[in-house]
Design a protein around this motif. Sequence first.
Motif, PDB file in Angstrom:
ATOM      1  N   MET A 109      86.861  40.314  19.142  1.00  0.00           N
ATOM      2  CA  MET A 109      85.624  40.923  18.745  1.00  0.00           C
ATOM      3  C   MET A 109      85.901  41.947  17.658  1.00  0.00           C
ATOM      4  SD  MET A 109      82.874  42.738  21.191  1.00  0.00           S
ATOM      5  CE  MET A 109      81.424  43.413  20.504  1.00  0.00           C
ATOM      6  N   GLU A 110      85.006  42.033  16.706  1.00  0.00           N
ATOM      7  CA  GLU A 110      85.196  42.952  15.597  1.00  0.00           C
ATOM      8  C   GLU A 110      85.080  44.398  16.067  1.00  0.00           C
ATOM      9  OE1 GLU A 110      82.678  42.194  12.266  1.00  0.00           O
ATOM     10  OE2 GLU A 110      82.883  40.045  12.491  1.00  0.00           O
ATOM     11  N   ASN A 111      85.801  45.257  15.382  1.00  0.00           N
ATOM     12  CA  ASN A 111      85.713  46.677  15.657  1.00  0.00           C
ATOM     13  C   ASN A 111      84.448  47.214  14.993  1.00  0.00           C
ATOM     14  OD1 ASN A 111      86.218  49.263  16.389  1.00  0.00           O
ATOM     15  ND2 ASN A 111      87.967  49.554  15.024  1.00  0.00           N
ATOM     16  N   ILE A 112      83.483  47.671  15.788  1.00  0.00           N
ATOM     17  CA  ILE A 112      82.199  48.128  15.259  1.00  0.00           C
ATOM     18  C   ILE A 112      82.333  49.584  14.851  1.00  0.00           C
ATOM     19  CG2 ILE A 112      79.788  48.547  15.796  1.00  0.00           C
ATOM     20  CD1 ILE A 112      79.939  46.266  17.793  1.00  0.00           C
ATOM     21  N   ASN A 113      82.077  49.858  13.583  1.00  0.00           N
ATOM     22  CA  ASN A 113      82.122  51.211  13.062  1.00  0.00           C
ATOM     23  C   ASN A 113      80.702  51.767  13.076  1.00  0.00           C
ATOM     24  OD1 ASN A 113      82.651  53.602  11.808  1.00  0.00           O
ATOM     25  ND2 ASN A 113      83.257  52.703   9.856  1.00  0.00           N
ATOM     26  N   ILE A 114      80.389  52.611  14.071  1.00  0.00           N
ATOM     27  CA  ILE A 114      79.023  53.105  14.207  1.00  0.00           C
ATOM     28  C   ILE A 114      78.685  54.157  13.162  1.00  0.00           C
ATOM     29  CG2 ILE A 114      78.911  52.579  16.665  1.00  0.00           C
ATOM     30  CD1 ILE A 114      79.318  55.579  17.190  1.00  0.00           C
ATOM     31  N   HIS A 115      79.663  54.599  12.405  1.00  0.00           N
ATOM     32  CA  HIS A 115      79.406  55.592  11.369  1.00  0.00           C
ATOM     33  C   HIS A 115      79.179  54.959   9.993  1.00  0.00           C
ATOM     34  CE1 HIS A 115      80.224  58.746  14.208  1.00  0.00           C
ATOM     35  NE2 HIS A 115      81.386  58.191  14.502  1.00  0.00           N
ATOM     36  N   SER A 116      79.263  53.648   9.919  1.00  0.00           N
ATOM     37  CA  SER A 116      79.044  53.001   8.624  1.00  0.00           C
ATOM     38  C   SER A 116      77.560  53.014   8.283  1.00  0.00           C
ATOM     39  CB  SER A 116      79.563  51.561   8.638  1.00  0.00           C
ATOM     40  OG  SER A 116      78.723  50.748   9.410  1.00  0.00           O
ATOM     41  N   LYS A 117      77.283  53.062   7.015  1.00  0.00           N
ATOM     42  CA  LYS A 117      75.892  53.137   6.550  1.00  0.00           C
ATOM     43  C   LYS A 117      75.121  51.861   6.901  1.00  0.00           C
ATOM     44  CE  LYS A 117      76.188  57.112   4.523  1.00  0.00           C
ATOM     45  NZ  LYS A 117      75.500  58.280   4.998  1.00  0.00           N
ATOM     46  N   MET A 118      75.764  50.708   6.828  1.00  0.00           N
ATOM     47  CA  MET A 118      75.088  49.446   7.113  1.00  0.00           C
ATOM     48  C   MET A 118      74.694  49.365   8.589  1.00  0.00           C
ATOM     49  SD  MET A 118      73.936  46.882   5.473  1.00  0.00           S
ATOM     50  CE  MET A 118      74.876  46.760   3.990  1.00  0.00           C
ATOM     51  N   PHE A 119      75.565  49.826   9.486  1.00  0.00           N
ATOM     52  CA  PHE A 119      75.245  49.818  10.906  1.00  0.00           C
ATOM     53  C   PHE A 119      74.076  50.752  11.200  1.00  0.00           C
ATOM     54  CE2 PHE A 119      75.745  51.422  15.243  1.00  0.00           C
ATOM     55  CZ  PHE A 119      75.743  50.232  15.947  1.00  0.00           C
ATOM     56  N   GLN A 120      74.087  51.935  10.607  1.00  0.00           N
ATOM     57  CA  GLN A 120      72.992  52.884  10.799  1.00  0.00           C
ATOM     58  C   GLN A 120      71.687  52.332  10.250  1.00  0.00           C
ATOM     59  OE1 GLN A 120      74.436  56.469   8.990  1.00  0.00           O
ATOM     60  NE2 GLN A 120      75.868  56.894  10.657  1.00  0.00           N
ATOM     61  N   PHE A 121      71.754  51.624   9.119  1.00  0.00           N
ATOM     62  CA  PHE A 121      70.568  51.004   8.529  1.00  0.00           C
ATOM     63  C   PHE A 121      70.001  49.942   9.462  1.00  0.00           C
ATOM     64  CE2 PHE A 121      68.819  47.734   5.595  1.00  0.00           C
ATOM     65  CZ  PHE A 121      67.744  48.471   5.122  1.00  0.00           C
ATOM     66  N   ARG A 122      70.867  49.123  10.045  1.00  0.00           N
ATOM     67  CA  ARG A 122      70.414  48.079  10.964  1.00  0.00           C
ATOM     68  C   ARG A 122      69.814  48.666  12.239  1.00  0.00           C
ATOM     69  NH1 ARG A 122      75.715  44.811  10.078  1.00  0.00           N
ATOM     70  NH2 ARG A 122      75.191  43.720   8.162  1.00  0.00           N
ATOM     71  N   VAL A 123      70.390  49.741  12.745  1.00  0.00           N
ATOM     72  CA  VAL A 123      69.842  50.388  13.929  1.00  0.00           C
ATOM     73  C   VAL A 123      68.460  50.953  13.627  1.00  0.00           C
ATOM     74  CG1 VAL A 123      70.124  52.362  15.505  1.00  0.00           C
ATOM     75  CG2 VAL A 123      72.060  50.876  15.007  1.00  0.00           C
ATOM     76  N   LEU A 124      68.307  51.574  12.461  1.00  0.00           N
ATOM     77  CA  LEU A 124      67.006  52.106  12.063  1.00  0.00           C
ATOM     78  C   LEU A 124      65.968  50.992  11.961  1.00  0.00           C
ATOM     79  CD1 LEU A 124      65.260  54.486  10.933  1.00  0.00           C
ATOM     80  CD2 LEU A 124      66.012  53.708   8.682  1.00  0.00           C
ATOM     81  N   LEU A 125      66.332  49.876  11.343  1.00  0.00           N
ATOM     82  CA  LEU A 125      65.407  48.752  11.232  1.00  0.00           C
ATOM     83  C   LEU A 125      65.083  48.161  12.592  1.00  0.00           C
ATOM     84  CD1 LEU A 125      66.611  46.891   8.023  1.00  0.00           C
ATOM     85  CD2 LEU A 125      64.631  48.366   8.303  1.00  0.00           C
ATOM     86  N   SER A 126      66.047  48.136  13.489  1.00  0.00           N
ATOM     87  CA  SER A 126      65.797  47.613  14.837  1.00  0.00           C
ATOM     88  C   SER A 126      64.819  48.499  15.601  1.00  0.00           C
ATOM     89  CB  SER A 126      67.102  47.502  15.615  1.00  0.00           C
ATOM     90  OG  SER A 126      67.992  46.636  14.960  1.00  0.00           O
ATOM     91  N   VAL A 127      64.964  49.802  15.476  1.00  0.00           N
ATOM     92  CA  VAL A 127      64.036  50.721  16.144  1.00  0.00           C
ATOM     93  C   VAL A 127      62.636  50.565  15.563  1.00  0.00           C
ATOM     94  CG1 VAL A 127      63.481  53.176  16.460  1.00  0.00           C
ATOM     95  CG2 VAL A 127      65.815  52.360  16.821  1.00  0.00           C
ATOM     96  N   LEU A 128      62.541  50.468  14.237  1.00  0.00           N
ATOM     97  CA  LEU A 128      61.244  50.240  13.603  1.00  0.00           C
ATOM     98  C   LEU A 128      60.625  48.921  14.051  1.00  0.00           C
ATOM     99  CD1 LEU A 128      61.845  51.451   9.938  1.00  0.00           C
ATOM    100  CD2 LEU A 128      60.363  52.489  11.649  1.00  0.00           C
TER     101      LEU A 128
END
Length: 93
Positions: free
Chosen positions: A1-20
Amino acid sequence: MENINIHSKMFQFRVLLSVLAIIIAIVGFTQPVDSYTQTYARATLSLLLSTVMGTYAFERLQEKKWLPFSAYALVSLLNISVVIQTIFPNVHF
């Protein structure tokens, strides 16, 4: 499994879009069936899904993984066509 970097901008962008997307889905389900709010909520939800899939497609393009890139890009384009048909119901593809 890939190492998920929760501090990356792309991950934060996807989380924001998921909440929206969750908020817009709740709004869309609570409105009457043929209201403008529900119609535009569905269109916005498809547009958000298209954006998230587009970010995955862009990452796969950078990694030169062509099959996942083409699948994500195809789903993203199909969702954009759903948005266009939702907003303009007389347009036929």
